[in-house]
Scaffold this motif. Structure first.
Motif, PDB file in Angstrom:
ATOM      1  N   TYR A 181       0.831  -1.207   0.000  1.00 41.42           N
ATOM      2  CA  TYR A 181       0.000   0.000   0.000  1.00 41.42           C
ATOM      3  C   TYR A 181       0.863   1.255   0.000  1.00 41.42           C
ATOM      4  CZ  TYR A 181      -3.120   3.566   2.010  1.00 41.42           C
ATOM      5  OH  TYR A 181      -3.810   4.720   2.280  1.00 41.42           O
ATOM      6  N   LEU A 182       1.881   1.285   0.848  1.00 43.83           N
ATOM      7  CA  LEU A 182       2.788   2.431   0.887  1.00 43.83           C
ATOM      8  C   LEU A 182       3.553   2.569  -0.429  1.00 43.83           C
ATOM      9  CD1 LEU A 182       4.267   2.075   4.503  1.00 43.83           C
ATOM     10  CD2 LEU A 182       2.557   3.728   3.733  1.00 43.83           C
ATOM     11  N   SER A 183       3.877   1.445  -1.043  1.00 44.60           N
ATOM     12  CA  SER A 183       4.563   1.470  -2.339  1.00 44.60           C
ATOM     13  C   SER A 183       3.667   2.070  -3.415  1.00 44.60           C
ATOM     14  CB  SER A 183       4.980   0.054  -2.744  1.00 44.60           C
ATOM     15  OG  SER A 183       5.889  -0.490  -1.816  1.00 44.60           O
ATOM     16  N   TYR A 184       2.397   1.724  -3.379  1.00 41.62           N
ATOM     17  CA  TYR A 184       1.424   2.278  -4.329  1.00 41.62           C
ATOM     18  C   TYR A 184       1.364   3.798  -4.200  1.00 41.62           C
ATOM     19  CZ  TYR A 184      -3.189   3.392  -6.288  1.00 41.62           C
ATOM     20  OH  TYR A 184      -4.225   3.947  -7.002  1.00 41.62           O
ATOM     21  N   LEU A 185       1.237   4.279  -2.976  1.00 41.15           N
ATOM     22  CA  LEU A 185       1.176   5.729  -2.751  1.00 41.15           C
ATOM     23  C   LEU A 185       2.459   6.410  -3.223  1.00 41.15           C
ATOM     24  CD1 LEU A 185      -0.417   5.819   0.832  1.00 41.15           C
ATOM     25  CD2 LEU A 185      -1.575   6.032  -1.372  1.00 41.15           C
ATOM     26  N   THR A 186       3.592   5.762  -2.950  1.00 43.39           N
ATOM     27  CA  THR A 186       4.879   6.320  -3.367  1.00 43.39           C
ATOM     28  C   THR A 186       4.982   6.390  -4.892  1.00 43.39           C
ATOM     29  OG1 THR A 186       5.969   5.471  -1.368  1.00 43.39           O
ATOM     30  CG2 THR A 186       7.383   6.002  -3.248  1.00 43.39           C
ATOM     31  N   LEU A 187       4.541   5.341  -5.574  1.00 45.76           N
ATOM     32  CA  LEU A 187       4.567   5.329  -7.032  1.00 45.76           C
ATOM     33  C   LEU A 187       3.642   6.388  -7.624  1.00 45.76           C
ATOM     34  CD1 LEU A 187       4.685   1.477  -7.574  1.00 45.76           C
ATOM     35  CD2 LEU A 187       6.357   3.104  -8.473  1.00 45.76           C
ATOM     36  N   LYS A 188       2.490   6.565  -7.010  1.00 49.14           N
ATOM     37  CA  LYS A 188       1.570   7.597  -7.483  1.00 49.14           C
ATOM     38  C   LYS A 188       2.190   8.983  -7.336  1.00 49.14           C
ATOM     39  CE  LYS A 188      -2.468   7.245  -8.275  1.00 49.14           C
ATOM     40  NZ  LYS A 188      -3.232   7.173  -9.553  1.00 49.14           N
ATOM     41  N   LYS A 209       2.190  16.485  -8.426  1.00 52.78           N
ATOM     42  CA  LYS A 209       1.227  17.570  -8.220  1.00 52.78           C
ATOM     43  C   LYS A 209      -0.220  17.080  -8.191  1.00 52.78           C
ATOM     44  CE  LYS A 209       4.176  21.161 -10.263  1.00 52.78           C
ATOM     45  NZ  LYS A 209       4.285  22.206 -11.312  1.00 52.78           N
ATOM     46  N   ASN A 210      -0.463  15.883  -8.706  1.00 55.22           N
ATOM     47  CA  ASN A 210      -1.836  15.383  -8.753  1.00 55.22           C
ATOM     48  C   ASN A 210      -1.824  13.862  -8.646  1.00 55.22           C
ATOM     49  OD1 ASN A 210      -4.604  15.206  -9.054  1.00 55.22           O
ATOM     50  ND2 ASN A 210      -4.541  15.354 -11.287  1.00 55.22           N
ATOM     51  N   THR A 211      -1.720  13.356  -7.415  1.00 57.96           N
ATOM     52  CA  THR A 211      -1.587  11.913  -7.203  1.00 57.96           C
ATOM     53  C   THR A 211      -2.916  11.178  -7.326  1.00 57.96           C
ATOM     54  OG1 THR A 211      -1.887  12.173  -4.810  1.00 57.96           O
ATOM     55  CG2 THR A 211       0.370  12.269  -5.659  1.00 57.96           C
TER      56      THR A 211
END
Length: 301
Positions: free
Chosen positions: A198-205, A211-213
């Motif tokens: 989950y944290l990896s997903y957020l980091t990749l986004k 500016k717009n994840t």
């Protein structure tokens, strides 16, 4: 020894003979810590009536021969029969076994939960390429004593008020174990096996579009183990669109198929975006399962 004779060997007795003892007995089932990995909650079951095993972490099971082949990493039944032939004399009856104590919340002492700031834990997250601001918002730092020794780990809270624990050398659970849901009022959800994914997903986004994840446009369900898949089915079913970011292994495939079969339409397998990597964090770090040209992953969700 033939196949029929091998299948009739008591699984519980065989496990006892190789030093694997159960944690508890529930009805006709014995529960064990999985022989295939380290864990703090028993997820390996043996049914004494059917004489079959099932590993909820792997999402697979079978008979005595299936276990020997899985444990030994072999595919040749004749080889498995040879192994069993050499051990059968030492196998105890199925009703003759000792129990080991299950290590759970009651085994942890002096539990302290605080903001995530330990330099070693921060360094571990950096090694895993996790954006520290996301970890700071979503995780805690958990200190505890186990068998008179002090430990600390990153803690990720689940819906049961327990914590999934992780550091560079340890992975476990501060019971009770459960799934984690992060609801933001959306009709679509992203599903992950563990909180590092989950944290990896957020980091990749964030890396893809700082500016717009768009991370607020989905809800999130973290299973905290594929053994919790059934616990999440009712919640997952309530979403119109379901995006599965599960591991590229047998357990991950099995969990995806279970979600797809029980949650109907609009279940999408997003692991195709990181084929060749065990999971989303390995993709982020660049740790491949096989040597192949890295994919250019464009995350749409």
């Amino acid at each position: 020894m033939n196949i029929a004779q091998a299948k009739n060997i008591p699984l519980a007795g065989y496990l006892q003979s190789i030093g694997i003892t159960p944690c508890k007995k529930q009805g006709n089932n014995l529960w064990y810590y999985s022989p295939f990995r380290k864990e703090t909650e028993a997820s390996f079951k043996v049914n004494l009536v059917r004489n079959q095993w099932f590993d909820f972490g792997m999402g697979k099971g079978g008979n005595m021969l299936d276990f020997v082949m899985e444990q030994q990493g072999i595919e040749d039944i004749s080889h498995a029969l040879q192994i069993l032939s050499g051990k059968v004399a030492r196998i105890s009856p199925a009703n003759s076994f000792s129990f080991r104590r299950q290590e759970n919340l009651s085994a942890y002492e002096e539990i302290r939960i605080q903001s995530l700031e330990n330099p070693l834990l921060i360094q571990y997250l950096k090694e895993r390429k996790i954006h520290i601001s996301f970890a700071g918002q979503l995780c805690k730092e958990v200190h505890f004593r186990f068998k008179d020794k002090p430990y600390f780990a990153i803690g990720f809270k689940n819906n049961m008020e327990g914590y999934e624990l992780r550091n560079k050398y340890f992975q476990g659970t501060l019971s009770p174990k459960g799934i984690t849901t992060i609801k933001q009022g959306n009709d679509s959800c992203c599903i992950f096996e563990g909180f590092m994914d989950y944290l990896s997903y957020l980091t990749l986004k964030q890396k893809h579009n700082p500016k717009n994840t768009d991370i607020e446009k989905q809800d999130y369900i973290i299973l905290n183990s594929v053994s919790n898949t059934l616990k999440g089915i009712d919640i997952i079913s309530g979403y119109k669109e379901k995006y599965c970011y599960l591991d590229n292994d047998k357990a991950g495939v099995s969990a995806y198929e279970e979600i797809r079969n029980k949650c109907g339409l609009n279940v999408s397998d997003r692991s195709v975006h990181y084929r060749g990597y065990k999971d989303l964090n390995d993709y982020l770090v660049g740790k491949k399962q096989v040597q192949e040209k890295r994919q250019n992953w464009r995350m749409k969700r």
